[in-house]
Design a protein around this motif. Structure first.
Motif, short mmCIF file in Angstrom:
data_model
loop_
_atom_site.label_atom_id
_atom_site.label_comp_id
_atom_site.label_asym_id
_atom_site.label_seq_id
_atom_site.Cartn_x
_atom_site.Cartn_y
_atom_site.Cartn_z
N ALA A 1 0.82 -1.20 0.00
CA ALA A 1 0.00 0.00 0.00
C ALA A 1 0.86 1.26 0.00
CB ALA A 1 -0.93 0.00 1.21
N ARG A 2 2.00 1.22 0.68
CA ARG A 2 2.92 2.37 0.68
C ARG A 2 3.62 2.51 -0.67
NH1 ARG A 2 4.23 5.41 5.05
NH2 ARG A 2 3.05 4.87 6.91
N ALA A 3 3.91 1.38 -1.29
CA ALA A 3 4.60 1.44 -2.58
C ALA A 3 3.74 2.09 -3.66
CB ALA A 3 4.99 0.02 -3.01
N ALA A 4 2.42 2.11 -3.45
CA ALA A 4 1.53 2.72 -4.43
C ALA A 4 1.51 4.24 -4.36
CB ALA A 4 0.11 2.19 -4.23
N LEU A 5 2.09 4.81 -3.31
CA LEU A 5 2.01 6.25 -3.11
C LEU A 5 3.06 6.99 -3.96
CD1 LEU A 5 1.59 6.40 0.77
CD2 LEU A 5 -0.18 6.30 -1.00
N PRO A 6 2.71 8.17 -4.47
CA PRO A 6 3.70 8.95 -5.21
C PRO A 6 4.74 9.54 -4.27
CG PRO A 6 1.69 10.23 -4.89
CD PRO A 6 1.40 8.84 -4.37
N ARG A 7 5.92 9.79 -4.76
CA ARG A 7 6.99 10.36 -3.94
C ARG A 7 6.85 11.88 -3.80
NH1 ARG A 7 10.89 6.98 -2.56
NH2 ARG A 7 12.34 8.69 -2.14
N GLN A 8 6.11 12.49 -4.70
CA GLN A 8 5.87 13.93 -4.63
C GLN A 8 4.40 14.20 -4.87
OE1 GLN A 8 8.59 15.49 -7.64
NE2 GLN A 8 10.06 16.04 -6.05
N ILE A 9 3.89 15.27 -4.24
CA ILE A 9 2.51 15.67 -4.42
C ILE A 9 2.45 17.16 -4.73
CG2 ILE A 9 1.53 13.88 -2.93
CD1 ILE A 9 1.31 16.14 -0.79
N ALA A 10 1.37 17.60 -5.33
CA ALA A 10 1.19 19.01 -5.63
C ALA A 10 0.86 19.79 -4.36
CB ALA A 10 0.06 19.19 -6.65
N LEU A 11 1.28 21.03 -4.31
CA LEU A 11 1.02 21.87 -3.15
C LEU A 11 -0.48 21.96 -2.86
CD1 LEU A 11 1.98 23.88 -0.98
CD2 LEU A 11 1.88 25.67 -2.73
N GLU A 12 -1.29 22.07 -3.89
CA GLU A 12 -2.74 22.21 -3.66
C GLU A 12 -3.33 20.98 -3.00
OE1 GLU A 12 -4.83 20.96 -7.82
OE2 GLU A 12 -3.64 22.80 -7.84
N GLN A 13 -2.75 19.79 -3.27
CA GLN A 13 -3.24 18.58 -2.62
C GLN A 13 -2.88 18.57 -1.13
OE1 GLN A 13 -5.17 17.74 -4.66
NE2 GLN A 13 -4.45 16.49 -6.37
N ALA A 14 -1.67 19.04 -0.80
CA ALA A 14 -1.29 19.14 0.60
C ALA A 14 -2.17 20.12 1.34
CB ALA A 14 0.18 19.56 0.71
N VAL A 15 -2.45 21.27 0.72
CA VAL A 15 -3.32 22.27 1.34
C VAL A 15 -4.72 21.71 1.56
CG1 VAL A 15 -4.41 24.52 1.00
CG2 VAL A 15 -1.98 24.22 0.48
N TYR A 16 -5.21 20.96 0.58
CA TYR A 16 -6.53 20.33 0.69
C TYR A 16 -6.62 19.49 1.97
CZ TYR A 16 -10.57 17.43 -0.62
OH TYR A 16 -11.78 16.79 -0.65
N ASN A 17 -5.55 18.74 2.27
CA ASN A 17 -5.57 17.86 3.44
C ASN A 17 -5.35 18.58 4.75
OD1 ASN A 17 -5.65 15.68 1.49
ND2 ASN A 17 -4.80 14.37 3.09
N LEU A 18 -4.57 19.66 4.76
CA LEU A 18 -4.17 20.28 6.01
C LEU A 18 -5.37 20.73 6.84
CD1 LEU A 18 -1.05 22.34 4.89
CD2 LEU A 18 -1.10 20.45 6.53
N GLY A 19 -6.25 21.51 6.24
CA GLY A 19 -7.40 21.98 7.00
C GLY A 19 -8.32 20.86 7.43
N ARG A 20 -8.49 19.87 6.56
CA ARG A 20 -9.38 18.75 6.88
C ARG A 20 -8.83 17.91 8.03
NH1 ARG A 20 -10.29 20.43 1.96
NH2 ARG A 20 -12.39 20.24 1.09
N ALA A 21 -7.52 17.71 8.09
CA ALA A 21 -6.94 16.93 9.20
C ALA A 21 -7.22 17.61 10.54
CB ALA A 21 -5.44 16.75 8.98
N ALA A 22 -7.09 18.94 10.57
CA ALA A 22 -7.38 19.66 11.81
C ALA A 22 -8.85 19.52 12.18
CB ALA A 22 -7.00 21.14 11.65
N LEU A 23 -9.74 19.57 11.20
CA LEU A 23 -11.16 19.48 11.48
C LEU A 23 -11.59 18.07 11.88
CD1 LEU A 23 -12.64 21.81 8.73
CD2 LEU A 23 -12.36 22.27 11.17
N VAL A 24 -10.88 17.04 11.39
CA VAL A 24 -11.17 15.67 11.83
C VAL A 24 -10.99 15.57 13.35
CG1 VAL A 24 -10.28 13.31 11.82
CG2 VAL A 24 -10.75 14.47 9.67
N VAL A 25 -9.92 16.14 13.87
CA VAL A 25 -9.69 16.10 15.31
C VAL A 25 -10.83 16.78 16.06
CG1 VAL A 25 -8.13 16.84 17.17
CG2 VAL A 25 -7.18 15.99 15.01
#
Length: 308
Positions: A178-202
Motif C-alpha cells: 500500500a505504501r509502494a503505491a504512493l507517489p513520492r511527490q505531491i502538488a502543493l494544492e493537494q497538501a493544502v486540501y488535506n491540512l485543514g481537513r486533518a485539523a477538522l477531523v480532530v
C-alpha cells in the motif's frame, strides 16, 4: 519456575482517519491479549486471528528479542507465550503495532527494566517504521503524533462516543504494498486540501460532530492511490456516506471504517454488500473508540475465552 504470567492487553487502532496521513491514530475497543512467562524451552501458542503464522513472522517474539538486544544487550531467556488475537492481521487495524507493543511491554515487565512512554513509543516506531498506530495503541484515545528528528511527540484527545463499523474484505494487501503505491511527490494544492481537513477531523471526533466529520474525512494524499488496489472499497465508502456516515480507509487498508452516532448495523451491511458486488467476501465489526491504551499485569494463569 515462576508460575505467574505477564498479561499484556493492547487495543486495535485505525490510522490516518482520511486526511491525517501518518499523523492521526485512534484506539478501538478490540483487544489482543498476550501471556508470557519464563520456561525451560521456548513455546508459542496462538489462538484467534493469525493461527498458523510462522514463528519467524511473529512480531511479538521479534519485539521481545529487540527489547532484550537493544535495551539490555543480551538475548531473552526461553519463554512460553500464549496469544489470543482478536485483531485481524494485515487489516489496517494496527495488528502489527499491537503485537510489537505486546512484546515490548512483556519484555520490560519480565526483565524488570521499566521504560517510560517516550522510549517505548520510540522502540515500537523503530519496529513499525511509523508511529501513528503505535502511539494510539500505547496511549489510547485519539492521538496526533508529531516527529522532530528522532523525537516523537504524541498529543492525546478524548473522542466522543462514536459508533464505528469496520469492514474487512478478503484480499491480501500488505502495508508495504500500500505504501509502494504512493507517489513520492505531491502538488502543493493537494497538501493544502488535506491540512485543514486533518485539523477538522480532530475537532469533529472530539465533539461528536458528524456533519463536520463527513466534510473533513476527505483525502487526496493516499486514498486515491490505494483505493484502486482494493476492489469494492471506493463503493463501500460511498455506501457509508449514502447512509449518513463518514468513512475512509482504515490505515493503509484494506479495511474500510465508518463513523456515525447511532445504529451501525445497516451501514456495515451496506459496505459488505459493496464488497460482495465486487466479488469479495467481507467481515464486519461494530466497535467504539477506546480511551484506554496498552496495559500489563501479573496474573496466575491465562484466561482465554473458549469461543468468541
Amino acid at each position: 519456575m515462576n508460575e505467574r504470567w505477564i498479561q499484556v492487553r493492547v487495543p486495535a487502532t485505525t490510522a490516518n482517519l482520511g486526511p491525517g496521513f501518518d499523523a492521526l491514530g485512534l484506539a478501538l475497543d478490540l483487544w489482543n491479549e498476550v501471556w508470557v512467562r519464563p520456561a525451560t524451552t521456548a513455546q508459542v501458542h496462538v489462538c484467534g486471528e493469525g493461527v498458523g503464522l510462522p514463528l519467524e513472522a511473529n512480531r511479538t517474539v521479534q519485539a521481545i528479542h529487540y527489547f532484550y538486544q537493544r535495551v539490555l544487550g543480551q538475548t531473552p531467556p526461553p519463554l512460553e507465550i500464549v496469544h489470543y488475537n482478536r485483531i485481524p492481521l494485515s487489516s489496517g487495524l494496527g495488528s502489527s503495532a499491537a503485537a510489537a507493543l505486546s512484546g515490548l511491554l512483556a519484555a520490560s515487565a519480565l526483565s524488570g527494566h521499566t521504560l517510560n512512554t517516550a522510549i517505548l513509543l520510540r522502540l515500537a516506531t523503530d519496529l513499525e517504521g511509523h508511529a501513528d498506530n503505535a502511539a494510539a495503541a500505547l496511549l489510547g484515545g485519539l492521538v496526533v503524533i508529531v516527529a522532530e528528528g528522532d523525537d516523537l511527540y504524541p498529543y492525546c484527545f478524548a473522542p466522543a462516543t462514536w459508533q464505528i463499523a469496520v469492514v474487512l474484505p478478503s484480499i491480501d494487501l500488505s502495508t508495504a504494498a500500500a505504501r509502494a503505491a504512493l507517489p513520492r511527490q505531491i502538488a502543493l494544492e493537494q497538501a493544502v486540501y488535506n491540512l485543514g481537513r486533518a485539523a477538522l477531523v480532530v475537532q469533529a471526533l472530539q465533539e461528536g460532530d458528524l456533519v463536520l466529520l463527513r466534510r473533513a474525512m476527505q483525502d487526496r494524499l493516499h486514498q486515491p492511490y490505494r483505493l484502486p488496489l482494493i476492489p469494492g472499497a471506493m463503493e463501500a465508502i460511498g455506501r457509508a456516506y449514502d447512509h449518513g456516515a463518514a468513512a475512509a480507509l482504515s490505515g493503509a487498508g484494506p479495511s474500510v471504517i465508518a463513523f456515525a452516532l447511532s445504529d451501525m448495523a445497516p451501514i456495515a451491511a451496506a459496505m459488505q454488500d459493496a464488497f460482495r458486488s465486487a466479488g469479495m467476501d467481507a467481515r464486519a465489526w461494530i466497535l467504539t473508540p477506546s480511551l484506554n491504551g496498552a496495559a500489563w499485569a501479573w496474573v496466575e494463569a491465562p484466561d482465554i475465552p473458549p469461543t468468541e
